[in-house]
Design an enzyme around this catalytic site. Structure first.
Site, PDB file in Angstrom:
ATOM      1  N   ARG A 243       0.860  -1.181   0.000  1.00 30.22           N
ATOM      2  CA  ARG A 243       0.000   0.000   0.000  1.00 30.22           C
ATOM      3  C   ARG A 243       0.898   1.234   0.000  1.00 30.22           C
ATOM      4  NH1 ARG A 243      -3.388  -2.833  -1.715  1.00 30.22           N
ATOM      5  NH2 ARG A 243      -5.417  -3.337  -0.822  1.00 30.22           N
ATOM      6  N   GLU A 272      -4.406   7.328  -5.093  1.00 31.97           N
ATOM      7  CA  GLU A 272      -4.616   6.679  -6.394  1.00 31.97           C
ATOM      8  C   GLU A 272      -5.923   7.165  -6.985  1.00 31.97           C
ATOM      9  OE1 GLU A 272      -4.202   2.431  -5.956  1.00 31.97           O
ATOM     10  OE2 GLU A 272      -2.258   2.632  -4.979  1.00 31.97           O
ATOM     11  N   HIS A 291      -1.374   0.293 -10.005  1.00 30.97           N
ATOM     12  CA  HIS A 291      -1.991  -0.690  -9.090  1.00 30.97           C
ATOM     13  C   HIS A 291      -2.529  -1.872  -9.906  1.00 30.97           C
ATOM     14  CE1 HIS A 291      -3.935  -1.135  -4.869  1.00 30.97           C
ATOM     15  NE2 HIS A 291      -3.706  -2.329  -5.410  1.00 30.97           N
ATOM     16  N   ALA A 294      -1.117  -7.181 -10.106  1.00 33.94           N
ATOM     17  CA  ALA A 294      -1.809  -8.460  -9.900  1.00 33.94           C
ATOM     18  C   ALA A 294      -2.498  -8.967 -11.155  1.00 33.94           C
ATOM     19  CB  ALA A 294      -2.867  -8.293  -8.810  1.00 33.94           C
TER      20      ALA A 294
HETATM   21  C1  OXD Z   1      -4.948  -5.294  -4.198  1.00 34.82           C
HETATM   22  C2  OXD Z   1      -5.817  -6.148  -3.353  1.00 34.82           C
HETATM   23  O1  OXD Z   1      -4.431  -4.278  -3.734  1.00 34.82           O
HETATM   24  O2  OXD Z   1      -6.253  -7.201  -3.836  1.00 34.82           O
HETATM   25  O3  OXD Z   1      -4.770  -5.607  -5.400  1.00 34.82           O
HETATM   26  O4  OXD Z   1      -6.082  -5.801  -2.197  1.00 34.82           O
END
Ligand code: OXD
Length: 324
Positions: A243, A272, A291, A294
């Site tokens: 974070r 953000e 961000h 993922a």
């Molecule tokens: C992210 C989460 O920050 O899944 O991607 O919390």
């Protein structure tokens, strides 16, 4: 649940419920909107990955989903596709005591791969080669200009949840020494040693890579302060996929601008989306992603599988896993 999840997983969810002797009424977003009175009967809600599509600000689908969730008076359980429990749209549910289960760990592989990609590219000198390529310049680096060996360098991994552990596992393959930092000391096979947050300042003078993958909490907010950054050696690089508010961003920018720090890969920021005015966009020693570390096509299927496991536990009286 979303119309898409109702269509693709509805039959399987019904079958699971039937096997547990429970009658499951599925309310997809469209029908709920058409019939707000139906919300009175909602016990659980599934915020699935395809509703998210980034933010802040929340996507229209997210806003619609939570406007219904927040009107469901008997809601007991909310399952969310994220690892974190700190999305603003979750607050009203958390505030009224709804149990939150997360998909923590679902994207640990993709996030760790983004981290390792950035780390390897920086460690092996790709920024230099890419810049030379843009200039059509043949610019090999030998002798004293050659990058340092990666094997033997010291990585400090802050946060040893599924993401931190996967990063540590991959770093070990590359021969780095790894110190894991977490809330409580604990022996873990993936790291050479563990320390607690309070020990972090003492680890920084001998740190080549400071990797942040911890949640934001009262203990981690501002953990990487100006004073902590000042302890890092000039060769160190910082990677943040946890974070943004774990780091004093203004102090980080100053350290990167002055060359006090070698570089950074940042996926998360204090605010953000990152303001177009932020100096981070154009610092030559910074790589950033919105961000998005993922992102991976398999996340949706992993989210659905996780929800089904949690639903089974819920139907049979157990606690959903990863309860926040
Ligand atoms: C992210 C989460 O920050 O899944 O991607 O919390």
């Amino acid at each position: 649940l979303s119309d898409e999840m109702s269509r693709t997983h509805g039959a399987a969810l019904q079958a699971m419920a039937a096997a547990a002797g429970v009658t499951l009424a599925l309310l997809d977003l469209d029908s709920a909107e058409a019939e707000p009175a139906a919300l009175a009967g909602v016990d659980c809600a599934w915020y699935s990955a395809e509703l998210f599509s980034g933010g802040p600000p929340p996507s229209p689908a997210t806003r619609r989903f939570f406007s219904l969730v927040d009107q469901a008076p008997k809601l007991r359980w909310l399952h969310v596709m994220s690892a974190g429990t700190d999305l603003g749209v979750y607050s009203p549910s958390l505030d009224r005591g709804v149990t939150l289960s997360t998909s923590s760990g679902n994207a640990a592989g993709p996030i760790a791969q983004s981290v390792i990609a950035a780390l390897l590219a920086h460690a092996r000198g790709f920024p230099h080669w890419l810049e030379a390529q843009r200039e059509r310049c043949w610019a090999p680096r030998f002798a004293t200009e050659a990058p340092r060996d990666l094997a033997g360098q010291h990585a400090v991994v802050v946060g040893l949840g599924p993401i931190g552990l996967e990063i540590a596992r991959l770093l070990r393959v590359l021969g780095l020494r790894i110190t894991g930092v977490r809330r409580r000391p604990h022996v873990l096979a993936e790291v050479d040693r563990t320390a607690v947050y309070a020990d972090l300042p003492g680890l920084l003078a001998d740190c080549d890579w400071l990797l942040l993958c911890c949640p934001l909490s009262s203990e981690t907010r501002g953990l990487v302060s100006a004073a902590a950054l000042a302890r890092l050696p000039p060769r160190a690089r910082l990677i943040n996929v946890g974070r943004g508010a774990v780091v004093d961003e203004a102090a980080l920018i100053a350290a990167l601008q002055s060359g006090r720090l070698a570089g950074a890969y940042l996926d998360v920021f204090e605010h953000e989306p990152l303001s177009p005015a932020s100096p981070l966009w154009s610092l030559p020693n910074v790589w950033l992603s919105p961000h998005n570390a993922a992102a991976s096509a398999g996340n949706r299927a992993r989210d659905a599988a996780r929800f089904k496991r949690c639903l089974l536990a819920y139907l049979t009286g157990g606690a959903p896993e990863s309860t926040g």
